[in-house]
Design an enzyme around this catalytic site. Structure first.
Site, PDB file in Angstrom:
ATOM      1  N   CYS A  26      33.733  25.123 -58.781  1.00 23.80           N
ATOM      2  CA  CYS A  26      33.626  23.940 -57.868  1.00 23.80           C
ATOM      3  C   CYS A  26      34.932  23.838 -56.853  1.00 23.80           C
ATOM      4  O   CYS A  26      35.869  24.349 -57.539  1.00 23.80           O
ATOM      5  CB  CYS A  26      33.278  22.694 -58.543  1.00 23.80           C
ATOM      6  SG  CYS A  26      31.796  22.599 -59.394  1.00 23.80           S
ATOM      7  N   CYS A  29      37.516  21.386 -58.254  1.00 20.57           N
ATOM      8  CA  CYS A  29      37.922  21.373 -59.916  1.00 20.57           C
ATOM      9  C   CYS A  29      39.537  21.329 -60.058  1.00 20.57           C
ATOM     10  O   CYS A  29      40.254  22.176 -59.651  1.00 20.57           O
ATOM     11  CB  CYS A  29      37.153  22.493 -60.496  1.00 20.57           C
ATOM     12  SG  CYS A  29      37.519  22.536 -62.181  1.00 20.57           S
ATOM     13  N   SER A 126      26.206  16.424 -63.465  1.00 17.64           N
ATOM     14  CA  SER A 126      26.778  16.478 -62.148  1.00 17.64           C
ATOM     15  C   SER A 126      25.938  16.833 -60.920  1.00 17.64           C
ATOM     16  O   SER A 126      25.138  18.066 -60.943  1.00 17.64           O
ATOM     17  CB  SER A 126      28.091  17.594 -61.993  1.00 17.64           C
ATOM     18  OG  SER A 126      28.912  17.090 -63.038  1.00 17.64           O
ATOM     19  N   ASP A 277      42.741  12.937 -70.095  1.00 18.37           N
ATOM     20  CA  ASP A 277      42.278  14.301 -69.446  1.00 18.37           C
ATOM     21  C   ASP A 277      42.827  14.837 -68.154  1.00 18.37           C
ATOM     22  O   ASP A 277      42.731  15.755 -67.806  1.00 18.37           O
ATOM     23  CB  ASP A 277      40.769  14.385 -69.313  1.00 18.37           C
ATOM     24  CG  ASP A 277      40.289  13.410 -68.596  1.00 18.37           C
ATOM     25  OD1 ASP A 277      40.626  12.308 -68.571  1.00 18.37           O
ATOM     26  OD2 ASP A 277      39.272  13.733 -67.809  1.00 18.37           O
TER      27      ASP A 277
END
Length: 412
Positions: A26, A29, A126, A277
């Site tokens: 992607c 990302c 997604s 994260d």
């Protein structure tokens, strides 16, 4: 291994069973990076240690496991079968586990879907709106678009009785087509959409794929107005549902909307635990569960300070903002050195626009009005607002644009 400590304060865990490995490339990302650990997947030994420690550390009776990546389905179906076995092995009587798999869907098949249904996994899938936007940014490792494949996975999941939560990133292309994106996702008939703004940095500068704050705010307003008058309670948009929750007097359940954070930790495939994260880096590493118990890390002074920093480091502008209860300064990862959030202008645009309408919804619900009645009431009010508004007049929504360039087509 240290002795098992007392229960930690409630917290949730995100797990990256294959680290940042992915079968897609992607364009935006923020996880994709060279893998220092050559092991492709978290070991079963680590998996068992983690599950045991998480259950020991949790006050219960519900535990949350979010399987993340990279692409977590690369761990394989047998890995998740083993995870569920271990959860059942260590879970005290009367406790339950909530599992959520966040995936691009490319590796899901009938066997995988049957397992997910049987074990009551929730699924985040997604999909970036239209085929043009999705295929431009979400390509597989051969450089090919993935939209048609993902749509076939949506149908496969639904055939197994699973309606996935749709995860849609809002980037510099998505933001230009709010209703096209919304309507494309609505057609998937899954009843849940989460919009995720892309804010990435390259060499200290905002990337070209990132969304500008005010553009994001206008994107949300356009979709909100359509949702409020057409889809209230028939389709949930995460941000709208959370904002409605706050308008009703309840605390937000999303970490970026809460006044503090730090209760959503992440486990990497080598056993390392990080604060969040978005902070998987050495200066936010809390330790490794091979050496330190998870409860100790979750309630460490460092992690508490990290979570409280969201509130303590607020910009002065935020402290006096009428929308503070809704965003609390947003996610710390998006704040500048001054403490002001990169998306602040967009949040102010959206919350200022949406909050009066949401408070009206709360009031009507308290009087026993149905969703259909509420939408009818709002549509009637809009007709009065639009009386006498011409195409070249300022749009009543407050965007600053002419009506013909904003909400005109929604009202005519």
């Amino acid at each position: 291994m240290t002795e098992k400590p007392k229960k930690a304060h409630p917290f949730v865990m995100m797990l990256k069973p294959v680290g940042s490995l992915c079968n897609m490339k992607c364009s935006f990302c923020y996880y994709l990076k060279p893998e220092a650990n050559l092991n492709p997947r978290m070991s079963y030994e680590l998996l068992e240690i983690f599950i045991r420690q998480y259950i020991e550390a949790s006050p219960g009776p519900v535990l949350s496991f979010t399987w993340h990546g990279g692409e977590p389905s690369l761990a394989g179906l047998d890995f998740y079968r083993r995870a569920v076995e271990l959860q059942k092995k260590y879970l005290p009587e009367g406790w339950t586990c909530w599992n959520n798999l966040q995936t691009n869907g490319l590796l899901l098949d009938h066997d995988f879907c049957s397992f997910l249904k049987e074990e009551n996994f929730d699924l985040g899938l997604s999909v970036d709106g239209t085929i043009e936007i999705h295929d431009k940014h979400r390509k597989d490792n051969r450089g090919l678009g993935t939209y048609e494949k993902v749509l076939s996975i949506v149908e496969l999941l639904k055939s197994h009785g699973i309606k996935p939560d749709i995860l849609c990133t809002v980037n510099s292309d998505t933001v230009k087509r709010p209703l096209d994106v919304y309507n494309a996702l609505k057609k998937l008939d899954t009843h849940w959409i989460q919009f995720i703004p892309i804010v990435n940095y390259v060499n200290g500068e905002i990337s070209s794929h990132s969304v500008k704050g005010i553009d994001y705010g206008n994107f949300l307003c356009k979709i909100f107005d359509h949702w409020l008058t057409q889809d209230l309670d028939s389709l949930d948009v995460q941000l709208f549902a959370e904002s409605l929750r706050v308008a009703a007097g309840f605390p937000a359940s999303l970490c970026w909307m809460s006044n503090v954070c730090g209760r959503a930790l992440i486990l990497e495939k080598d056993g390392s635990i990080y604060s969040c994260d978005h902070y998987v880096r050495e200066d936010y590493k809390l330790g490794n569960i091979f050496d330190k118990h998870l409860a100790e890390m979750a309630d460490s002074d460092f992690q508490i300070k990290f979570g409280d920093g969201k509130k303590n480091d607020l910009h002065e502008q935020c402290r006096s903002c009428p929308n503070l209860k809704l965003c609390n300064g947003g996610c710390p990862k998006d704040r500048s050195s001054s403490g002001l959030n990169y998306l602040c202008e967009g949040y102010m645009r959206f919350f200022s626009h949406a909050l009066p309408a949401l408070e009206h919804v709360v009031s009507l619900r308290s009087q026993g009005f149905s969703s259909a009645d509420i939408m009818g009431n709002i549509n009637a009010q809009l007709k009065n607002i639009w009386k006498g508004i011409g195409r070249n007049d300022p749009c009543p929504c407050g965007s600053g644009l002419k009506a013909k360039n904003c909400c005109w087509d929604l009202q005519h």
